[in-house]
Scaffold this motif. Structure first.
Motif, PDB file in Angstrom:
ATOM      1  N   GLY A   1      39.753  46.471  17.924  1.00 17.51           N
ATOM      2  CA  GLY A   1      39.578  47.713  18.663  1.00 17.51           C
ATOM      3  C   GLY A   1      39.642  47.520  20.169  1.00 17.51           C
ATOM      4  O   GLY A   1      39.348  48.429  20.936  1.00 17.51           O
ATOM      5  N   MET A   2      40.028  46.335  20.601  1.00 13.61           N
ATOM      6  CA  MET A   2      40.124  46.036  22.024  1.00 13.61           C
ATOM      7  C   MET A   2      41.481  46.509  22.545  1.00 13.61           C
ATOM      8  O   MET A   2      42.503  46.298  21.907  1.00 13.61           O
ATOM      9  N   GLY A   3      41.497  47.132  23.690  1.00 19.70           N
ATOM     10  CA  GLY A   3      42.747  47.552  24.307  1.00 19.70           C
ATOM     11  C   GLY A   3      43.481  46.375  24.924  1.00 19.70           C
ATOM     12  O   GLY A   3      42.879  45.342  25.252  1.00 19.70           O
ATOM     13  N   GLU A   4      44.770  46.541  25.087  1.00 17.81           N
ATOM     14  CA  GLU A   4      45.586  45.466  25.645  1.00 17.81           C
ATOM     15  C   GLU A   4      45.189  45.128  27.077  1.00 17.81           C
ATOM     16  O   GLU A   4      45.206  43.965  27.467  1.00 17.81           O
ATOM     17  N   THR A   5      44.819  46.136  27.869  1.00 21.15           N
ATOM     18  CA  THR A   5      44.407  45.845  29.245  1.00 21.15           C
ATOM     19  C   THR A   5      43.085  45.088  29.268  1.00 21.15           C
ATOM     20  O   THR A   5      42.900  44.193  30.089  1.00 21.15           O
ATOM     21  N   THR A   6      42.193  45.431  28.356  1.00 23.40           N
ATOM     22  CA  THR A   6      40.919  44.712  28.271  1.00 23.40           C
ATOM     23  C   THR A   6      41.152  43.270  27.848  1.00 23.40           C
ATOM     24  O   THR A   6      40.542  42.344  28.405  1.00 23.40           O
ATOM     25  N   LEU A   7      42.031  43.075  26.889  1.00 25.07           N
ATOM     26  CA  LEU A   7      42.383  41.713  26.468  1.00 25.07           C
ATOM     27  C   LEU A   7      42.898  40.913  27.657  1.00 25.07           C
ATOM     28  O   LEU A   7      42.442  39.793  27.905  1.00 25.07           O
ATOM     29  N   GLY A   8      43.822  41.476  28.399  1.00 25.62           N
ATOM     30  CA  GLY A   8      44.364  40.776  29.559  1.00 25.62           C
ATOM     31  C   GLY A   8      43.307  40.461  30.596  1.00 25.62           C
ATOM     32  O   GLY A   8      43.278  39.377  31.175  1.00 25.62           O
ATOM     33  N   ARG A   9      42.407  41.411  30.813  1.00 28.68           N
ATOM     34  CA  ARG A   9      41.345  41.224  31.804  1.00 28.68           C
ATOM     35  C   ARG A   9      40.385  40.120  31.367  1.00 28.68           C
ATOM     36  O   ARG A   9      39.992  39.264  32.163  1.00 28.68           O
ATOM     37  N   LYS A  10      40.013  40.127  30.091  1.00 29.04           N
ATOM     38  CA  LYS A  10      39.045  39.136  29.609  1.00 29.04           C
ATOM     39  C   LYS A  10      39.655  37.747  29.432  1.00 29.04           C
ATOM     40  O   LYS A  10      39.002  36.748  29.688  1.00 29.04           O
TER      41      LYS A  10
END
Length: 72
Positions: free
Chosen positions: A18-27
């Protein structure tokens, strides 16, 4: 295309968590637009690919609940 497999992994990871792609990139890389740039044809260093894959693997191993926790 070289990064199709990585993009496929990212899509499956985002669906499962359920993680967004932008959140994945940020984390994973402190870069919220990394997946967008990858889709646009930009290349990644091998080190960056490994960092994304390691983040996804560790996140699922450590953050997602399993049915074995607490005796369930």
């Amino acid at each position: 295309m070289r990064h199709e497999a990585l993009l496929s992994q990212i899509e499956r990871f985002c669906e499962r968590t359920g993680m967004g792609e932008t959140t994945l990139g940020r984390k994973a890389k402190t870069d919220p637009r990394i997946v967008h740039r990858l889709r646009s044809g930009c290349s990644l260093l091998l080190k960056t690919e490994e960092r994304l894959q390691t983040f996804m693997r560790n996140y699922e191993k450590n953050a997602l609940p399993t049915s074995n926790k607490r005796g369930k």
